[in-house]
Design a protein around this motif. Structure first.
Motif, mmCIF file in Angstrom:
data_model
loop_
_atom_site.group_PDB
_atom_site.id
_atom_site.type_symbol
_atom_site.label_atom_id
_atom_site.label_comp_id
_atom_site.label_asym_id
_atom_site.label_seq_id
_atom_site.Cartn_x
_atom_site.Cartn_y
_atom_site.Cartn_z
ATOM 1 N N VAL A 49 0.833 -1.206 0.000
ATOM 2 C CA VAL A 49 0.000 0.000 0.000
ATOM 3 C C VAL A 49 0.869 1.257 0.000
ATOM 4 N N LEU A 50 1.984 1.228 0.713
ATOM 5 C CA LEU A 50 2.890 2.381 0.748
ATOM 6 C C LEU A 50 3.651 2.573 -0.557
ATOM 7 N N GLY A 51 3.723 1.536 -1.372
ATOM 8 C CA GLY A 51 4.500 1.632 -2.603
ATOM 9 C C GLY A 51 5.990 1.552 -2.340
ATOM 10 N N THR A 52 6.395 0.606 -1.475
ATOM 11 C CA THR A 52 7.819 0.457 -1.187
ATOM 12 C C THR A 52 8.243 -1.000 -1.243
ATOM 13 N N ARG A 53 9.399 -1.209 -1.833
ATOM 14 C CA ARG A 53 10.078 -2.498 -1.763
ATOM 15 C C ARG A 53 11.336 -2.372 -0.914
ATOM 16 N N GLU A 54 11.913 -1.170 -0.944
ATOM 17 C CA GLU A 54 13.176 -0.937 -0.233
ATOM 18 C C GLU A 54 12.956 -0.668 1.255
ATOM 19 N N GLY A 55 11.784 -0.144 1.604
ATOM 20 C CA GLY A 55 11.561 0.321 2.965
ATOM 21 C C GLY A 55 11.175 -0.774 3.934
ATOM 22 N N GLU A 56 11.148 -0.395 5.194
ATOM 23 C CA GLU A 56 10.736 -1.280 6.271
ATOM 24 C C GLU A 56 9.517 -0.680 6.945
ATOM 25 N N VAL A 57 8.606 -1.532 7.404
ATOM 26 C CA VAL A 57 7.374 -1.079 8.046
ATOM 27 C C VAL A 57 7.458 -1.328 9.550
ATOM 28 N N ILE A 58 7.067 -0.316 10.330
ATOM 29 C CA ILE A 58 6.991 -0.426 11.778
ATOM 30 C C ILE A 58 5.557 -0.112 12.199
ATOM 31 N N LEU A 59 4.992 -0.930 13.090
ATOM 32 C CA LEU A 59 3.644 -0.729 13.604
ATOM 33 C C LEU A 59 3.716 -0.494 15.108
ATOM 34 N N PHE A 60 3.342 0.706 15.539
ATOM 35 C CA PHE A 60 3.309 1.022 16.960
ATOM 36 C C PHE A 60 1.863 1.012 17.469
ATOM 37 N N PRO A 61 1.625 0.559 18.709
ATOM 38 C CA PRO A 61 0.315 0.760 19.317
ATOM 39 C C PRO A 61 0.154 2.245 19.654
ATOM 40 N N SER A 62 -0.436 3.026 18.758
ATOM 41 C CA SER A 62 -0.506 4.472 18.920
ATOM 42 C C SER A 62 -1.458 5.028 17.873
ATOM 43 N N THR A 63 -1.306 6.304 17.569
ATOM 44 C CA THR A 63 -2.047 6.946 16.490
ATOM 45 C C THR A 63 -1.044 7.661 15.592
ATOM 46 N N PRO A 201 -10.337 0.587 13.669
ATOM 47 C CA PRO A 201 -10.392 1.530 14.784
ATOM 48 C C PRO A 201 -9.043 2.223 14.950
ATOM 49 N N ALA A 202 -9.052 3.363 15.614
ATOM 50 C CA ALA A 202 -7.793 4.023 15.947
ATOM 51 C C ALA A 202 -6.989 3.139 16.889
ATOM 52 N N GLY A 203 -5.656 3.230 16.796
ATOM 53 C CA GLY A 203 -4.830 2.474 17.715
ATOM 54 C C GLY A 203 -3.509 2.000 17.160
ATOM 55 N N LEU A 204 -3.294 2.155 15.854
ATOM 56 C CA LEU A 204 -2.008 1.785 15.269
ATOM 57 C C LEU A 204 -1.401 2.977 14.551
ATOM 58 N N ALA A 205 -0.142 3.276 14.855
ATOM 59 C CA ALA A 205 0.663 4.186 14.042
ATOM 60 C C ALA A 205 1.443 3.310 13.065
ATOM 61 N N ILE A 206 1.319 3.618 11.795
ATOM 62 C CA ILE A 206 1.906 2.803 10.729
ATOM 63 C C ILE A 206 2.968 3.637 10.035
ATOM 64 N N LEU A 207 4.216 3.170 10.058
ATOM 65 C CA LEU A 207 5.315 3.933 9.473
ATOM 66 C C LEU A 207 6.050 3.120 8.427
#
Length: 396
Positions: A49-63, A201-207
């Motif tokens: 969805v982000l359009g990345t092959r090179e990047g890394e995804v981090i999921l925090f319990p946050s907003t 629902p709210a609760g994940l910060a997606i980077l």
């Protein structure tokens, strides 16, 4: 407020039943293979969805706000300079967050209703011969004004000036609903939240983090503990978390990205554009206009409607909630009272959108606005009838 009515705020968005059920799961051991089986497909889907092959995804319990904080604390040091245009409430809040962390924020003041000031950004980068600017920050989709900015244009400005700054993008109300190309646009950190285009629902910060952003951790000295990328990376290697994760939300995220991929991202983006265009035609039929200064800036996830002189847009939102049980968005910051906002992102159909437009018309008629009942609905109906099924046929 009626739970039976869809919401037309720009987030949190309507939650599809299948996603709601995916979030409603029994407790599992988050250090077991059972968690890894839901975690890994969620991360892989987000990368698409982000359009990345090179990047890394981090999921925090946050907003998304936690995502902003994680972006700067993992890559910058006290006193570092960042460049940002202030053109809406959410760019303003990112500026405030940076200032509270002791960063030197170089602000380009921009009228609300405009997008990221490309020429001024390029001039500021060109003038920075010593390369003191460590990062350029931009909001892709300014939710307060319904404005989409040209992120690829910012990267081109950085390339023309040969400036080595990183590019951080707030995509909270765009990612998953509008085209986003992290690798192609040269985005170093993309920030999203679970409650918008991902329909959770709210609760994940997606980077999304580029290799450059990950390398910047080695010299960054701003304090971080809960939001430390390094701790997350170490635990991710084993398919786990450094602390207790939001397992239900992550299971829902795995379902959400599967739904987006099944529909096809191009179809998702086409659906959002089509529904948004119907809203814009309704607004024109009412004799009003979007807050966005020009058509190329129009957001496909939210329209901020400028109300006529002498009226207060907040009254529409208040009446809609009290009398008709439906939610719209109020104006924020400099446009408070001057606009009301119609969110049109996430899990939404033509029929749902028409119900929102009809309710907005009833509210305006109740408040004495100079509109004709049915005019906006008819304009949207006409457009939806003429364009129904086009995206699906193209994908077939």
């Amino acid at each position: 407020m009626s739970y039976q009515n869809p919401v037309f705020i720009p987030g949190p968005t309507n939650i599809p039943e299948v996603i709601r059920k995916a979030c409603d799961m029994p407790t599992i051991d988050h250090r077991s293979p059972a968690f890894a089986r839901i975690f890994k497909p969620a991360v892989a889907g987000v990368k698409t969805v982000l359009g990345t092959r090179e990047g890394e995804v981090i999921l925090f319990p946050s907003t998304g706000t936690g995502g902003w904080e994680a972006a700067i604390t993992n890559t910058l040091s006290p006193g570092d300079t960042v460049l940002v245009g202030r053109f809406g409430m959410f760019s303003h809040r990112w500026i405030d967050l940076c200032q509270r962390h002791g960063l030197n924020v170089q602000i380009i003041e921009t009228p609300w209703g405009e997008g990221a000031p490309l020429a001024a950004i390029e001039a500021a980068l060109a003038a920075d011969a010593s390369h003191r600017i460590r990062a350029v920050l931009s909001t892709h989709n300014e939710t307060a004004t319904g404005v989409r900015s040209d992120i690829a244009g910012i990267r081109r400005a950085m390339e023309r000036t040969r400036h080595p700054a990183m590019l951080f993008v707030d995509g909270v109300s765009s990612i998953g609903s509008m085209p986003f190309e992290m690798d192609r646009w040269g985005v170093d950190i993309a920030v999203a939240g679970s409650q918008k285009g991902f329909m959770l629902p709210a609760g994940l910060a997606i980077l999304g983090l580029s290799p450059r952003a990950l390398a910047a951790m080695e010299t960054a000295t701003l304090p971080r503990t809960f939001f430390d990328f390094r701790d997350m990376q170490k635990s991710y290697a084993g398919g786990g978390y450094p602390y207790t994760p939001a397992a239900g939300l992550i299971n829902g995220l795995a379902t959400a990205v599967e739904m987006l991929q099944d529909e096809g991202l191009e179809n998702v983006y086409a659906r959002h554009h089509r529904i948004a265009e119907g809203v814009r035609r309704a607004v024109a039929a009412w004799g009003m206009r979007p807050c966005a200064a020009s058509p190329e800036l129009y957001s496909d996830t939210v329209t901020a409607v400028v109300v006529p002189e002498g009226f207060n847009g907040t009254d529409i939102v208040t009446l809609a909630a009290q009398k008709y049980g439906m939610a719209f968005g109020v104006g924020l910051g400099e446009v408070a009272g001057k606009v009301f906002r119609i969110g049109h992102l996430g899990s939404l159909t033509d029929a749902m959108m028409l119900s929102g437009l009809a309710t907005a018309e009833m509210c305006m008629a109740d408040l004495g606005y100079p509109i004709t009942l049915g005019s906006g609905v008819a304009a949207a109906q006409d457009y939806y009838r003429k364009t129904a099924g086009i995206a699906a046929k193209a994908a077939a």
